[in-house]
Write a protein that holds these residues in place. Sequence first.
Motif, short mmCIF file in Angstrom:
data_model
loop_
_atom_site.label_atom_id
_atom_site.label_comp_id
_atom_site.label_asym_id
_atom_site.label_seq_id
_atom_site.Cartn_x
_atom_site.Cartn_y
_atom_site.Cartn_z
N GLY A 305 -32.39 -42.23 32.25
CA GLY A 305 -31.09 -42.87 32.49
C GLY A 305 -30.16 -42.68 31.31
N VAL A 306 -28.95 -42.17 31.59
CA VAL A 306 -27.99 -41.88 30.52
C VAL A 306 -26.75 -42.76 30.67
N ASP A 307 -25.90 -42.74 29.65
CA ASP A 307 -24.72 -43.61 29.69
C ASP A 307 -23.53 -42.99 30.42
N ALA A 308 -23.66 -41.75 30.89
CA ALA A 308 -22.67 -41.16 31.80
C ALA A 308 -23.16 -41.34 33.23
N CYS A 309 -22.25 -41.12 34.19
CA CYS A 309 -22.62 -41.24 35.60
C CYS A 309 -21.73 -40.30 36.40
N ALA A 310 -21.88 -40.33 37.73
CA ALA A 310 -21.09 -39.45 38.58
C ALA A 310 -19.60 -39.70 38.44
N ALA A 311 -19.20 -40.88 37.99
CA ALA A 311 -17.78 -41.15 37.75
C ALA A 311 -17.24 -40.28 36.62
N ASN A 312 -18.11 -39.77 35.76
CA ASN A 312 -17.71 -38.87 34.68
C ASN A 312 -17.83 -37.40 35.08
N LEU A 313 -18.76 -37.11 35.98
CA LEU A 313 -18.97 -35.74 36.48
C LEU A 313 -19.48 -35.84 37.91
N MET A 314 -18.58 -35.59 38.85
CA MET A 314 -18.88 -35.80 40.26
C MET A 314 -19.63 -34.63 40.91
N ARG A 315 -19.52 -33.43 40.38
CA ARG A 315 -19.97 -32.23 41.10
C ARG A 315 -21.44 -32.30 41.54
N PRO A 316 -22.38 -32.71 40.68
CA PRO A 316 -23.77 -32.76 41.17
C PRO A 316 -23.96 -33.72 42.34
N ALA A 317 -23.32 -34.89 42.29
CA ALA A 317 -23.46 -35.87 43.38
C ALA A 317 -22.74 -35.40 44.63
N MET A 318 -21.57 -34.79 44.47
CA MET A 318 -20.74 -34.42 45.61
C MET A 318 -21.21 -33.13 46.29
N TYR A 319 -21.57 -32.14 45.48
CA TYR A 319 -21.90 -30.83 46.02
C TYR A 319 -23.37 -30.44 45.85
N GLY A 320 -24.13 -31.23 45.11
CA GLY A 320 -25.47 -30.79 44.74
C GLY A 320 -25.43 -29.69 43.70
N SER A 321 -24.35 -29.63 42.94
CA SER A 321 -24.13 -28.53 42.00
C SER A 321 -25.10 -28.61 40.82
N TYR A 322 -25.49 -27.44 40.36
CA TYR A 322 -26.34 -27.33 39.17
C TYR A 322 -25.47 -27.32 37.93
N HIS A 323 -25.81 -28.15 36.97
CA HIS A 323 -25.25 -28.09 35.62
C HIS A 323 -26.42 -28.07 34.64
N HIS A 324 -26.45 -27.08 33.79
CA HIS A 324 -27.53 -26.96 32.82
C HIS A 324 -27.47 -28.12 31.83
N ILE A 325 -28.62 -28.54 31.36
CA ILE A 325 -28.71 -29.65 30.41
C ILE A 325 -29.48 -29.20 29.18
N THR A 326 -28.91 -29.46 28.02
CA THR A 326 -29.60 -29.22 26.75
C THR A 326 -29.91 -30.55 26.10
N VAL A 327 -31.17 -30.73 25.74
CA VAL A 327 -31.57 -31.90 24.95
C VAL A 327 -31.37 -31.51 23.48
#
Length: 419
Positions: A305-327
């Motif tokens: 669980g992170v402090d951002a949510c779909a309100a900050n980036l809608m594309r994955p929730a709306m389209y199922g879009s892939y966004h790469h994640i770096t830890v």
Amino acid sequence: MKQPFVSLEQLQEIVRQHPTPFHLYDEKGIRENARALYKAFSWNPGFREYFAVKATPNPQILKILKEEGCGTDCSSLTELMMAQRCGFHGEEIMFSSNDTPAEEFHLAQELGATINLDDITHVDFLKNTLGYIPKRISCRYNPGGTFTLGASEEGFQVMDNPGDAKYGMTRPQMTEAFRRLKELGAEEFGIHAFLASNTISNDYYPALAAILFRMAVELKEETGCHITFINLSGGIGVPYRPDQPANDIAIIGEGVRKAYEEILVPAGMGDVAIYTELGRFMLAPYGCLVTRVLHEKHIYKDYIGVDACAANLMRPAMYGSYHHITVMGKENQPCDHKYDVTGSLCENNDKFAIDRMLPKIDIGDLLVIHDTGAHGHAMGYQYNGRLRSAEVLLQPDGSTRLIRRAETPEDYFATAIWD
């Protein structure tokens, strides 16, 4: 492997000044990319990029692009107002809208923008709205059917379905619209079309260009209209996944040049300017969403669980879009843990990643969610009372500048009627 444009050390310093979550933009990358685009189309003296304001409607980003020679592509009253306030005027503004209210056509004309008509009925609507037709006008074309481009040398196939899109005119309507506009006093004509989105292929733009160039020759012969520009719009994509190849804008520009010289020049149309509207290509790779890990949860799956949510980036929730994640700080560690990376909304689709293999994540880690520079912050919203995050610009000298503050609860309450 995708690499962030910021190091862990830089990011740790930035988050001391700007609390997470926030969108971070790379000014150096933005400028270099704009210059590469203009170099690729330098063979066309009239070339101009009209950046799609909807992709990243931040005044400081727009001003950077203006300095690099770009115009703006606007599709609403507010976007026109933003372009005006950022110093764009006249032919630096392209207005492409659909289901357009009269007041928006009025402002577009007042600013001297080039109006791009979406429908045959808009010809008379514009005439009745303004009382006349501008000397310079454009029409949007929709070829219908399915647009398919066979597997390119990169191995990806481009396919989209213009026939299901609400935009643009049919081929016979284009002829009818040009004739009617000419009768009403138009003197300079443009053609616009958008056939496929986010293409990872150097072949898409040259293929689209050839379609529009041939139609331009036909329209000139059929109507006698003077076509002065052809707008290839958007569609050049970015590699959201690390195994996807990036488009080569130099190869794309050369492909369009070849089609231009084969089709337009022999028809006596070697003076036609080429325009583009590349919101995603211009900005997506040069923005990221920075967020911090708050919780981990282990039930039927493992959740981060992170402090951002779909309100900050809608594309994955709306389209199922892939966004790469770096830890951040764990780039070289093995990706041997499977996680869903989630936000705090009361919606189960509020996930930035599902079953993503990542290094072991600990509470407090900083995550960089890649390629959010276009259609990221712009699509933010306030569901659940979650507020839009800040936007921060990483400048070429390594310093940062706040270019949009985070919303506060008072912003959320400001439009409510309390009495």
